[in-house]
Write a protein that holds these residues in place. Structure first.
Motif, PDB file in Angstrom:
ATOM      1  N   LEU A   1       0.834  -1.189   0.000  1.00 57.83           N
ATOM      2  CA  LEU A   1       0.000   0.000   0.000  1.00 57.83           C
ATOM      3  C   LEU A   1       0.872   1.243   0.000  1.00 57.83           C
ATOM      4  O   LEU A   1       1.815   1.363   0.781  1.00 57.83           O
ATOM      5  CB  LEU A   1      -0.911   0.014   1.232  1.00 57.83           C
ATOM      6  CG  LEU A   1      -1.802   1.243   1.390  1.00 57.83           C
ATOM      7  CD1 LEU A   1      -2.849   1.286   0.284  1.00 57.83           C
ATOM      8  CD2 LEU A   1      -2.468   1.240   2.750  1.00 57.83           C
TER       9      LEU A   1
ATOM     10  N   ILE B   1       0.339   5.558  -0.110  1.00 57.39           N
ATOM     11  CA  ILE B   1      -0.572   6.698  -0.064  1.00 57.39           C
ATOM     12  C   ILE B   1       0.229   7.925  -0.455  1.00 57.39           C
ATOM     13  O   ILE B   1       1.177   8.300   0.230  1.00 57.39           O
ATOM     14  CB  ILE B   1      -1.188   6.871   1.339  1.00 57.39           C
ATOM     15  CG1 ILE B   1      -1.927   5.600   1.755  1.00 57.39           C
ATOM     16  CG2 ILE B   1      -2.117   8.081   1.365  1.00 57.39           C
ATOM     17  CD1 ILE B   1      -2.369   5.568   3.202  1.00 57.39           C
TER      18      ILE B   1
ATOM     19  N   ILE C   1      -4.253   6.428  -3.748  1.00 59.73           N
ATOM     20  CA  ILE C   1      -4.028   5.147  -3.097  1.00 59.73           C
ATOM     21  C   ILE C   1      -3.533   4.172  -4.157  1.00 59.73           C
ATOM     22  O   ILE C   1      -4.190   3.977  -5.185  1.00 59.73           O
ATOM     23  CB  ILE C   1      -5.329   4.610  -2.457  1.00 59.73           C
ATOM     24  CG1 ILE C   1      -5.969   5.642  -1.536  1.00 59.73           C
ATOM     25  CG2 ILE C   1      -5.065   3.305  -1.731  1.00 59.73           C
ATOM     26  CD1 ILE C   1      -5.129   6.071  -0.380  1.00 59.73           C
TER      27      ILE C   1
ATOM     28  N   LEU D   1      -5.136  -2.786  -0.552  1.00 56.81           N
ATOM     29  CA  LEU D   1      -5.581  -2.383   0.787  1.00 56.81           C
ATOM     30  C   LEU D   1      -6.232  -3.603   1.409  1.00 56.81           C
ATOM     31  O   LEU D   1      -7.267  -4.082   0.933  1.00 56.81           O
ATOM     32  CB  LEU D   1      -6.556  -1.212   0.703  1.00 56.81           C
ATOM     33  CG  LEU D   1      -7.106  -0.669   2.016  1.00 56.81           C
ATOM     34  CD1 LEU D   1      -5.989  -0.261   2.969  1.00 56.81           C
ATOM     35  CD2 LEU D   1      -8.041   0.497   1.763  1.00 56.81           C
TER      36      LEU D   1
ATOM     37  N   VAL E   1      -4.232  -2.242   6.586  1.00 57.51           N
ATOM     38  CA  VAL E   1      -5.344  -1.319   6.799  1.00 57.51           C
ATOM     39  C   VAL E   1      -5.053  -0.336   7.937  1.00 57.51           C
ATOM     40  O   VAL E   1      -5.527   0.804   7.905  1.00 57.51           O
ATOM     41  CB  VAL E   1      -6.681  -2.075   7.008  1.00 57.51           C
ATOM     42  CG1 VAL E   1      -6.734  -2.725   8.372  1.00 57.51           C
ATOM     43  CG2 VAL E   1      -7.864  -1.157   6.783  1.00 57.51           C
TER      44      VAL E   1
ATOM     45  N   PHE F   1      -3.480   2.744   6.538  1.00 51.73           N
ATOM     46  CA  PHE F   1      -4.505   3.577   5.911  1.00 51.73           C
ATOM     47  C   PHE F   1      -5.273   4.365   6.965  1.00 51.73           C
ATOM     48  O   PHE F   1      -5.439   5.579   6.859  1.00 51.73           O
ATOM     49  CB  PHE F   1      -5.455   2.689   5.099  1.00 51.73           C
ATOM     50  CG  PHE F   1      -6.564   3.435   4.420  1.00 51.73           C
ATOM     51  CD1 PHE F   1      -6.376   3.993   3.170  1.00 51.73           C
ATOM     52  CD2 PHE F   1      -7.806   3.560   5.021  1.00 51.73           C
ATOM     53  CE1 PHE F   1      -7.408   4.674   2.538  1.00 51.73           C
ATOM     54  CE2 PHE F   1      -8.840   4.230   4.397  1.00 51.73           C
ATOM     55  CZ  PHE F   1      -8.641   4.793   3.144  1.00 51.73           C
ATOM     56  N   LYS F   2      -5.725   3.657   8.008  1.00 55.33           N
ATOM     57  CA  LYS F   2      -6.519   4.306   9.054  1.00 55.33           C
ATOM     58  C   LYS F   2      -5.717   5.388   9.776  1.00 55.33           C
ATOM     59  O   LYS F   2      -6.224   6.482  10.023  1.00 55.33           O
ATOM     60  CB  LYS F   2      -7.019   3.269  10.061  1.00 55.33           C
ATOM     61  CG  LYS F   2      -8.119   2.391   9.543  1.00 55.33           C
ATOM     62  CD  LYS F   2      -8.539   1.401  10.619  1.00 55.33           C
ATOM     63  CE  LYS F   2      -9.694   0.557  10.206  1.00 55.33           C
ATOM     64  NZ  LYS F   2     -10.122  -0.358  11.272  1.00 55.33           N
TER      65      LYS F   2
ATOM     66  N   HIS G   1      -3.218   7.066   8.666  1.00 53.24           N
ATOM     67  CA  HIS G   1      -2.934   8.185   7.765  1.00 53.24           C
ATOM     68  C   HIS G   1      -4.095   9.181   7.738  1.00 53.24           C
ATOM     69  O   HIS G   1      -3.881  10.388   7.695  1.00 53.24           O
ATOM     70  CB  HIS G   1      -2.645   7.679   6.347  1.00 53.24           C
ATOM     71  CG  HIS G   1      -2.105   8.730   5.440  1.00 53.24           C
ATOM     72  ND1 HIS G   1      -0.759   9.008   5.370  1.00 53.24           N
ATOM     73  CD2 HIS G   1      -2.724   9.599   4.608  1.00 53.24           C
ATOM     74  CE1 HIS G   1      -0.576   9.994   4.510  1.00 53.24           C
ATOM     75  NE2 HIS G   1      -1.751  10.363   4.037  1.00 53.24           N
TER      76      HIS G   1
ATOM     77  N   GLY H   1     -10.396  -3.373   4.118  1.00 55.16           N
ATOM     78  CA  GLY H   1     -10.188  -2.125   3.384  1.00 55.16           C
ATOM     79  C   GLY H   1     -11.498  -1.410   3.099  1.00 55.16           C
ATOM     80  O   GLY H   1     -11.604  -0.193   3.239  1.00 55.16           O
TER      81      GLY H   1
END
Length: 92
Positions: free
Chosen positions: A3, A5, A14, A18, A23, A26-27, A29, A54
């Motif tokens: 992943l 970003i 993205i 994911l 994950v 991602f969260k 970020h 995701g």
């Protein structure tokens, strides 16, 4: 693919997959992103795959945008399943 970003100014891109293993990246970020901005644009053209974890992370962002009366835009042609899931959500 891992992943990635990418911040492109007013849009986040993205790239990769994911899934459950990333994950949390991602969260974290996007954690509290709506405290500092009134809108968030995420491009998923290069999102190659997404699992249930995701999709739920995007759902959390969507719910937060509604709760805080902020705008969330998801652009691109990646992962049609995610669009279908978000469109099917019942919003109270």
């Amino acid at each position: 693919m891992a992943l990635e970003i990418v911040n492109l100014g007013d849009t986040f891109e993205i790239k990769g997959s994911l899934n459950e293993s990333n994950v949390n990246k991602f969260k974290s970020h996007f954690e509290n992103i709506f405290n500092t901005t009134s809108r968030l644009v995420i491009n998923i053209d290069d999102l190659t795959s997404i699992d249930n974890h995701g999709v739920l992370a995007f759902e959390d962002l969507y719910r937060e945008s509604l709760d805080k009366n902020k705008k969330l835009f998801i652009t691109g042609f990646g992962c049609r399943e995610m669009y279908e899931h978000l469109k099917s959500m019942k919003v109270a």
